[in-house]
Design an enzyme around this catalytic site. Structure first.
Site, mmCIF file in Angstrom:
data_model
loop_
_atom_site.group_PDB
_atom_site.id
_atom_site.type_symbol
_atom_site.label_atom_id
_atom_site.label_comp_id
_atom_site.label_asym_id
_atom_site.label_seq_id
_atom_site.Cartn_x
_atom_site.Cartn_y
_atom_site.Cartn_z
ATOM 1 N N ASP A 1 -4.333 0.540 -0.466
ATOM 2 C CA ASP A 1 -4.846 1.890 -0.199
ATOM 3 C C ASP A 1 -5.633 2.299 -1.332
ATOM 4 O OD1 ASP A 1 -2.499 1.923 -1.597
ATOM 5 O OD2 ASP A 1 -1.990 3.868 -1.155
ATOM 6 N N ASP B 1 -5.166 1.271 -9.154
ATOM 7 C CA ASP B 1 -4.621 -0.075 -9.430
ATOM 8 C C ASP B 1 -4.677 -1.218 -8.161
ATOM 9 O OD1 ASP B 1 -2.920 2.100 -8.016
ATOM 10 O OD2 ASP B 1 -1.145 0.671 -8.596
ATOM 11 N N ASP B 2 -4.949 -0.438 -6.881
ATOM 12 C CA ASP B 2 -5.467 -1.188 -5.783
ATOM 13 C C ASP B 2 -6.969 -1.999 -6.060
ATOM 14 O OD1 ASP B 2 -3.498 -0.318 -3.096
ATOM 15 O OD2 ASP B 2 -3.901 1.242 -4.687
ATOM 16 N N ASN C 1 -2.639 6.510 -0.701
ATOM 17 C CA ASN C 1 -2.982 7.251 -1.987
ATOM 18 C C ASN C 1 -4.024 8.164 -1.653
ATOM 19 O OD1 ASN C 1 -1.673 5.849 -3.984
ATOM 20 N ND2 ASN C 1 -3.250 4.136 -4.149
ATOM 21 N N THR D 1 -0.010 -3.597 -0.878
ATOM 22 C CA THR D 1 -0.119 -2.545 -2.214
ATOM 23 C C THR D 1 0.062 -1.169 -1.592
ATOM 24 O OG1 THR D 1 -2.487 -2.626 -2.322
ATOM 25 C CG2 THR D 1 -1.064 -4.601 -3.334
ATOM 26 N N ASN E 1 9.259 6.939 -8.890
ATOM 27 C CA ASN E 1 8.093 7.841 -9.469
ATOM 28 C C ASN E 1 7.794 9.044 -8.621
ATOM 29 O OD1 ASN E 1 6.707 6.433 -7.479
ATOM 30 N ND2 ASN E 1 5.051 5.407 -8.788
ATOM 31 N N GLU F 1 10.110 5.271 -5.065
ATOM 32 C CA GLU F 1 8.821 4.706 -5.589
ATOM 33 C C GLU F 1 7.733 5.348 -4.410
ATOM 34 O OE1 GLU F 1 4.997 2.648 -5.136
ATOM 35 O OE2 GLU F 1 6.796 2.385 -3.619
ATOM 36 N N PHE F 2 6.388 5.795 -4.684
ATOM 37 C CA PHE F 2 5.539 6.254 -3.716
ATOM 38 C C PHE F 2 5.260 5.525 -2.335
ATOM 39 C CE2 PHE F 2 1.084 6.814 -2.081
ATOM 40 C CZ PHE F 2 0.969 8.165 -2.255
ATOM 41 N N ASN F 3 5.138 4.296 -2.591
ATOM 42 C CA ASN F 3 4.425 3.503 -1.317
ATOM 43 C C ASN F 3 5.934 3.459 -0.330
ATOM 44 O OD1 ASN F 3 2.369 2.911 -2.391
ATOM 45 N ND2 ASN F 3 2.791 0.619 -3.200
ATOM 46 N N HIS G 1 0.093 -1.050 -11.389
ATOM 47 C CA HIS G 1 1.030 -1.696 -10.468
ATOM 48 C C HIS G 1 0.621 -2.678 -9.437
ATOM 49 C CE1 HIS G 1 3.260 2.152 -11.065
ATOM 50 N NE2 HIS G 1 2.291 2.759 -11.072
ATOM 51 N N ASP G 2 -0.557 -2.598 -8.684
ATOM 52 C CA ASP G 2 -0.756 -3.549 -7.605
ATOM 53 C C ASP G 2 -0.968 -4.836 -8.111
ATOM 54 O OD1 ASP G 2 0.155 -1.248 -5.889
ATOM 55 O OD2 ASP G 2 -2.027 -0.445 -5.697
#
Ligand code: PIR
Ligand code: CA
Length: 309
Positions: free
Chosen positions: A10, A14-15, A39, A124, A158, A164-166, A239-240
């Site tokens: 997405d 970071d993706d 995102n 991701t 986060n 975590e968001f995902n 992150h990704d």
């Protein structure tokens, strides 16, 4: 050894780095990119994926998947990634068309057309497409080598204190993915919070002195500011690409084989990834949690890949 991956993403700053790592690293054969609402809206992240693929010379098929969670409304993260999902850079106009298939069908086709055990899935973003693919073609579970996903955390959130968001965006999808009979490695915040784009890392990227390295520099300049403002990180966690790096070089992460469960109906903890760390519990599911990272080796791979593009 070269590994075949499907990147379900997405983009997202970071993706974008995950895409560049996959495209540039000699040990990765990028078989497909699929997008998912996360995102930003599906339309925006898909536009970003096409622009990034154009920039990086990617020829793998790209297709759009689900525009939002299985049975919730989409929540995006404009405060971190901006209105475009990739604020801070200008992308080239896409040089290719989207693959006409739905992202879920591209994922299923790529896996079913390949020899069993040859494809690693690297999600991701929210796990909507992956769960949907499992529902539509359960046989993919036995054919995928591993799912190396960025999401969750064993000790920290986060998006909320617990989540975590995902995972929070689509916890039902995450529950399906963590419950399926395949190997899942959870590359979560415990390790990705260590993978920070420090001034030293950015110096090394700038020293490459290529169009892509200056693109990454601009991309990170925005990400540094948003992460400082929103989450008080001196240097932003990227992150990704850690989930891609785990496929390239498994020794980069320390992992533990532990049962992992996704909370879908908590009072305070919806979207939490619960890791059963009781040592006397024998895991009866093939879920693994990343607990440590060799940060320098991680960045070496990313910088090497950017230099190859
Ligand atoms: C990163 C993300 C979402 C929110 C914040 N604060 C930071 C996105 C990243 O793209 C990554 O996949 C994951 N979700 C990290 O939570
Ligand atoms: Ca992401």
């Amino acid at each position: 050894m070269v590994k075949d991956i499907i990147l379900d993403c997405d983009p997202g700053h970071d993706d974008a780095i995950a895409i560049l790592l996959a495209a540039g690293h000699h040990d990765i054969n990028l078989r497909a990119i699929t997008t998912v609402g996360g995102n930003q809206t599906l339309e925006k992240v898909t536009r970003n994926a096409l622009g990034l693929a154009t920039l990086a010379g990617i020829t793998a098929p790209i297709s759009a998947g689900h525009d939002g969670p299985l049975n919730r409304n989409l929540v995006t993260s404009p405060e971190i990634h901006g209105e475009s999902g990739l604020d801070g850079v200008t992308l080239p106009d896409p040089a290719m068309d989207l693959d006409p298939r739905h992202g879920v069908d591209l994922i299923i086709d790529a896996i079913m057309e390949s020899d069993p055990g040859t494809i690693t899935l690297v999600p991701t973003g929210p796990l909507t497409n992956i769960a949907s693919a499992l529902q539509k073609q359960p046989e993919i579970a036995s054919r995928v080598a591993e799912v190396s996903l960025m999401g969750g955390g064993a000790s920290v959130g986060n998006a909320t204190a617990a989540a975590e968001f995902n995972i929070l965006v689509d916890p039902e999808a995450a529950d399906i993915v963590f419950s399926a009979p395949w190997k899942v490695t959870m590359v979560g915040l415990d390790v990705t919070h260590e993978a920070q784009a420090t001034p030293d890392v950015l110096d090394q990227i700038r020293a490459l002195n290529t169009p892509i390295s200056s693109f990454v520099d601009d991309l990170m300049a925005f990400f540094i500011r948003s992460n400082q403002r929103e989450q008080q990180f001196a240097a932003p966690p990227v992150h990704d690409p850690v989930a891609v790096a785990h496929v390239i070089d498994p020794g980069i992460l320390a992992t533990e084989h532990r049962p992992i469960f996704v909370e879908t109906a908590g009072k305070y903890t919806t979207g939490m990834t619960l890791v059963d760390r009781r040592p006397w519990i024998n895991p009866d599911k093939n879920t693994h949690v990343a607990t440590g990272i060799d940060v320098d080796r991680f960045w070496d791979h990313v910088i090497n890949a950017i230099g190859n593009l």
